[in-house]
Scaffold this motif. Structure first.
Motif, PDB file in Angstrom:
ATOM      1  N   LEU A 286      37.700  98.179  98.559  1.00  0.00           N
ATOM      2  CA  LEU A 286      38.531  96.417  98.424  1.00  0.00           C
ATOM      3  C   LEU A 286      39.411  96.499  99.744  1.00  0.00           C
ATOM      4  CD1 LEU A 286      40.720  96.525  95.191  1.00  0.00           C
ATOM      5  CD2 LEU A 286      37.979  96.328  95.384  1.00  0.00           C
ATOM      6  N   LEU A 287      38.736  95.651 100.640  1.00  0.00           N
ATOM      7  CA  LEU A 287      39.714  95.378 101.857  1.00  0.00           C
ATOM      8  C   LEU A 287      40.268  93.990 101.630  1.00  0.00           C
ATOM      9  CD1 LEU A 287      40.230  95.471 104.562  1.00  0.00           C
ATOM     10  CD2 LEU A 287      38.248  94.097 104.899  1.00  0.00           C
ATOM     11  N   PHE A 288      41.269  94.069 102.023  1.00  0.00           N
ATOM     12  CA  PHE A 288      42.870  92.800 101.784  1.00  0.00           C
ATOM     13  C   PHE A 288      42.225  92.553 103.924  1.00  0.00           C
ATOM     14  CE2 PHE A 288      42.703  95.345  97.554  1.00  0.00           C
ATOM     15  CZ  PHE A 288      43.267  93.433  96.970  1.00  0.00           C
ATOM     16  N   PHE A 289      42.848  91.369 103.720  1.00  0.00           N
ATOM     17  CA  PHE A 289      42.636  90.708 105.191  1.00  0.00           C
ATOM     18  C   PHE A 289      43.652  89.593 105.338  1.00  0.00           C
ATOM     19  CE2 PHE A 289      41.262  87.930 108.634  1.00  0.00           C
ATOM     20  CZ  PHE A 289      41.363  89.071 110.142  1.00  0.00           C
ATOM     21  N   GLY A 290      44.061  89.629 106.092  1.00  0.00           N
ATOM     22  CA  GLY A 290      45.166  88.268 106.161  1.00  0.00           C
ATOM     23  C   GLY A 290      45.206  87.359 107.828  1.00  0.00           C
TER      24      GLY A 290
ATOM     25  N   LEU B 213      27.609  93.353 104.767  1.00  0.00           N
ATOM     26  CA  LEU B 213      27.330  94.550 104.532  1.00  0.00           C
ATOM     27  C   LEU B 213      27.560  93.187 102.419  1.00  0.00           C
ATOM     28  CD1 LEU B 213      30.434  96.001 105.834  1.00  0.00           C
ATOM     29  CD2 LEU B 213      27.587  96.774 105.810  1.00  0.00           C
ATOM     30  N   VAL B 214      28.355  92.824 102.303  1.00  0.00           N
ATOM     31  CA  VAL B 214      28.493  92.539 100.778  1.00  0.00           C
ATOM     32  C   VAL B 214      26.853  92.183 100.566  1.00  0.00           C
ATOM     33  CG1 VAL B 214      29.549  91.393  98.841  1.00  0.00           C
ATOM     34  CG2 VAL B 214      30.828  92.241 100.871  1.00  0.00           C
ATOM     35  N   ASN B 215      26.062  91.057 100.763  1.00  0.00           N
ATOM     36  CA  ASN B 215      24.962  90.854 100.440  1.00  0.00           C
ATOM     37  C   ASN B 215      23.781  91.881 100.354  1.00  0.00           C
ATOM     38  OD1 ASN B 215      25.939  88.373 100.626  1.00  0.00           O
ATOM     39  ND2 ASN B 215      25.520  87.742 102.386  1.00  0.00           N
ATOM     40  N   ASN B 216      24.273  92.796 101.407  1.00  0.00           N
ATOM     41  CA  ASN B 216      23.324  94.047 101.292  1.00  0.00           C
ATOM     42  C   ASN B 216      23.738  95.400 100.351  1.00  0.00           C
ATOM     43  OD1 ASN B 216      21.160  93.420 103.167  1.00  0.00           O
ATOM     44  ND2 ASN B 216      22.715  93.871 105.100  1.00  0.00           N
ATOM     45  N   GLY B 217      23.795  94.782  99.642  1.00  0.00           N
ATOM     46  CA  GLY B 217      24.595  95.973  98.481  1.00  0.00           C
ATOM     47  C   GLY B 217      25.455  96.899  98.458  1.00  0.00           C
ATOM     48  N   ALA B 218      26.522  96.524  99.842  1.00  0.00           N
ATOM     49  CA  ALA B 218      26.899  98.114 100.234  1.00  0.00           C
ATOM     50  C   ALA B 218      28.571  97.469  99.218  1.00  0.00           C
ATOM     51  CB  ALA B 218      28.202  97.775 101.698  1.00  0.00           C
ATOM     52  N   PRO B 219      29.732  98.948  99.059  1.00  0.00           N
ATOM     53  CA  PRO B 219      30.513  98.843  97.309  1.00  0.00           C
ATOM     54  C   PRO B 219      31.235  98.843  98.371  1.00  0.00           C
ATOM     55  CG  PRO B 219      29.550 101.304  98.668  1.00  0.00           C
ATOM     56  CD  PRO B 219      28.310 100.391  98.677  1.00  0.00           C
ATOM     57  N   LEU B 220      31.640  97.283  98.538  1.00  0.00           N
ATOM     58  CA  LEU B 220      32.575  97.122  98.911  1.00  0.00           C
ATOM     59  C   LEU B 220      33.530  95.171  98.636  1.00  0.00           C
ATOM     60  CD1 LEU B 220      34.400  96.989 101.247  1.00  0.00           C
ATOM     61  CD2 LEU B 220      33.143  95.982 103.130  1.00  0.00           C
ATOM     62  N   GLU B 221      34.576  94.742  98.596  1.00  0.00           N
ATOM     63  CA  GLU B 221      35.050  93.616  98.402  1.00  0.00           C
ATOM     64  C   GLU B 221      35.704  93.162  99.117  1.00  0.00           C
ATOM     65  OE1 GLU B 221      35.310  91.787  93.961  1.00  0.00           O
ATOM     66  OE2 GLU B 221      35.151  93.691  93.454  1.00  0.00           O
ATOM     67  N   VAL B 222      35.734  91.839  99.925  1.00  0.00           N
ATOM     68  CA  VAL B 222      36.601  91.418 100.606  1.00  0.00           C
ATOM     69  C   VAL B 222      37.004  90.381  99.964  1.00  0.00           C
ATOM     70  CG1 VAL B 222      36.293  90.931 103.056  1.00  0.00           C
ATOM     71  CG2 VAL B 222      34.867  92.506 102.864  1.00  0.00           C
TER      72      VAL B 222
END
Length: 629
Positions: free
Chosen positions: A513-517, A534-543
């Motif tokens: 999980l990435l929290f950005f401000g 990255l998210v569209n390409n299926g990386a295990p990441l939520e922003v």
């Protein structure tokens, strides 16, 4: 008195990363010198444990870095001090006093100092006065606690080490001699210095520091690949994405730091030379000489990157080595008062050194960010003897930036055959102060002048985030508002790289999980396209992004953490994840901490005390890591 004097040897040591602890150590050194101690100042790594016992008094200033660690220039000393082979009581002849520099926005406030102090006492060393501690968040900065502590230290030292009958401390209004002075390296003058002044053309186009490489211990040569502004021209802040290629293969991990060594601009250097009446001698070769026979040939020079055998010029010193645009410290005004015959100026300068007027000093220097050069232009009657300039003006220090990329190879180079790509995200410091003057950061102004292909000197050093490949099977929760996202980008890239190397499928990996401000989605949402891709390409990441100015009510990173508290709880508690916090050291870390505690309370059905205790346990277990600046 000779015998008594020989028994008064003080060793002043510092562990410093940005230079504040070194400033404090030098101030302690002057205090000891005025009490007639023969004083030497050095970094902790420069001394052996045996040397601690060869001095009647040891004074230590140390800052805390990263996760409660000692700064890099004290790690070797710390390792020796922690050796299991040391016998209890082996330091019982050592008498010491110590002062710690910390920041209460960090969970491990002043830990390095407390660890060092406790270990010294454990080995038998005896404190001569209570330990002192400062807090970066104090409205009056370090001086707010350092000044009262030095008064207590001085009183303790006069009691513990009484001066011989008939001897007094050196009064504050008497100038102390520096250990090193400058002198001309040539005895013959060239025609240029015979009254003909060399003036640099200060047209805007030529006002850029020379591209010569600096000689820095451990220095690496980096070539500027590109430097791009990533915020719109209309945005209040100019943020640059800098790509560098460093000669050779230089391994690094997320959280590691690149240091860039700034230079002053020719126009400022010329103004300084003019203000001091040094233009006629600005380009004559000069060198260091010791001020007396008692100065050890190994004694530290006031300018770290020069040696006692090298020659330089005043122009080179002011360009590459002295921080003429820094905000002056109290000790600077005390020295200046000796170099004016104008009584009004002298009185005013002495007022700034009086602890009673600490607010006035703050209002004159820190609030308007007034520089040393501006102070000298205002107090025009002050003329510093050029021979002493290095003991009056602090050294220019390298500025550290968290690396914003994972390690990849850059293009081949002529010298090393290969290179290492390093990327940085840098906010260029430029603003108007309360006195309506434009202020620029010394390092970022220099960086903004970079052109592709330019070569600069840098150093690489370990950061405090402690990222390892072993932790790949756990999710990470990354909180990095503003340019604090730089090390998070490095971490995201590195974890993808490691997964590919270990052939770990994206689908089976726990989501990071990435929290950005930032202020606006359109202006300072750094690397937005990269995250989406990255998210569209299926990386295990939520922003998750918080934009504080895009709606009437301000939304900050801590507000988004509250909204997503169930996801955070699942990643940290259920899946044994790790939390990383990077960015500004002001209110953000505390606000984030509060949001996390509330989430643990809500989803773990915990009391407030238990939720706080859980967070503390995460810190102790190395699963809550903070790197703020």
């Amino acid at each position: 008195m000779g015998d008594a004097q020989s028994l008064r040897r003080a060793l002043v040591l510092y562990g410093s990363e940005t230079g504040n602890a070194q400033d404090v150590a030098e101030e302690m050194g002057r205090l000891a010198e005025r009490l007639r101690f023969d004083t030497e100042v050095a970094e902790l790594n420069a001394v052996s444990l045996k040397q601690l016992l060869q001095h009647e008094l040891v004074l230590i200033a140390i800052s805390t870095t990263g996760q409660g660690d000692l700064p890099p220039n004290s790690q070797v000393f710390w390792k020796a001090l922690r050796s299991a082979r040391l016998r209890p009581g082996c330091l019982q002849r050592m008498r010491f006093a110590s002062f710690g520099l910390g920041d209460t926005s960090y969970p491990k406030y002043n830990w390095a100092h407390r660890k060092l102090y406790n270990r010294l006492v454990q080995l038998g060393a005896q404190p001569v006065c209570d330990r002192g501690e400062s807090d970066e968040q104090h409205p009056e900065g370090i001086d707010g606690s350092f000044l009262p502590w030095t008064t207590a230290l001085r009183n303790s030292l006069l009691t513990e080490y009484p001066l011989p009958e008939g001897t007094e401390p050196i009064p504050d209004n008497v100038l102390l001699d520096p250990k090193w002075l400058l002198e001309f390296a040539d005895t013959t003058k060239t025609p240029e210095e015979n009254g003909q002044v060399r003036i640099h053309d200060n047209g805007e186009s030529s006002d850029i520091p020379s591209p010569d490489l600096l000689k820095i211990p451990g220095g690496l040569t980096a070539s500027v690949s590109s430097i791009t502004r990533v915020t719109p021209d209309t945005h209040w802040q100019d943020v640059r994405h800098l790509k560098l290629d460093i000669d050779g293969s230089r391994p690094y991990v997320p959280g590691d730091v690149l240091t860039i060594y700034p230079k002053n601009f020719p126009s400022d250097v010329d103004q300084f030379l003019t203000t001091m009446d040094w233009l006629p001698i600005a380009d004559r070769p000069i060198r260091f000489k010791s001020s007396s026979a008692s100065v050890s040939p190994t004694a530290r020079l006031p300018v770290p990157n020069l040696s006692s055998t090298s020659t330089t010029t005043l122009r080179q010193l002011l360009t590459n080595h002295l921080d003429i645009l820094s905000i002056p410290r109290r000790s600077f005004f005390a020295q200046l008062a000796h170099y004016t015959d104008d009584q009004f100026h002298k009185d005013r300068l002495m007022e700034f050194t009086d602890p009673e007027y600490i607010d006035e000093l703050y209002d004159y220097t820190t609030r308007p960010r007034r520089s040393i050069l501006e102070v000298l232009q205002e107090f025009e009657s002050v003329k510093i003897p050029w021979q002493r300039v290095c003991s009056i003006i602090p050294s220019l220090r390298g500025r550290q930036f968290s690396i914003a990329s994972s390690m990849t190879e850059g293009p081949a180079t002529e010298s090393e055959g290969r290179s290492t790509r390093v990327e940085l995200l840098i906010a260029i410091v430029k603003y108007k102060t309360i006195i309506k003057r434009i202020r620029q950061g010394v390092a970022t102004r220099y960086i903004a002048s970079f052109a592709p292909g330019q070569k600069i000197t840098v150093t690489l050093s370990r950061g405090g985030l402690g990222v390892t490949q072993k932790e790949l099977d756990r999710p990470v929760v990354m909180i990095g508002p503003g340019t604090g996202v730089a090390p998070m980008r490095a971490l995201i890239q590195q974890r993808i790289q490691w997964r590919e190397e270990s052939q770990q499928a994206h689908e089976t990996a726990a989501k990071d999980l990435l929290f950005f401000g930032c202020r606006n989605a359109e202006s300072d949402y750094f690397f937005k396209d990269e995250w989406e891709s990255l998210v569209n390409n299926g990386a295990p990441l939520e922003v998750f992004a918080a934009f504080s100015r895009d709606q009437r009510q301000k939304v900050y990173v801590q507000d988004i953490i509250r909204q997503q508290s169930a996801l955070v709880y699942d990643a940290v508690v259920d899946k044994n994840g790790i939390i990383y916090i990077c960015g500004s050291s002001g209110k953000m870390p505390q606000a984030v901490r509060e949001a996390l505690i509330e989430g643990f309370q809500e989803h773990g059905s915990l009391s407030r005390d238990d939720a706080e205790a859980y967070l503390v346990a995460l810190e102790k277990g190395g699963r809550y890591r903070q790197e703020t600046w």
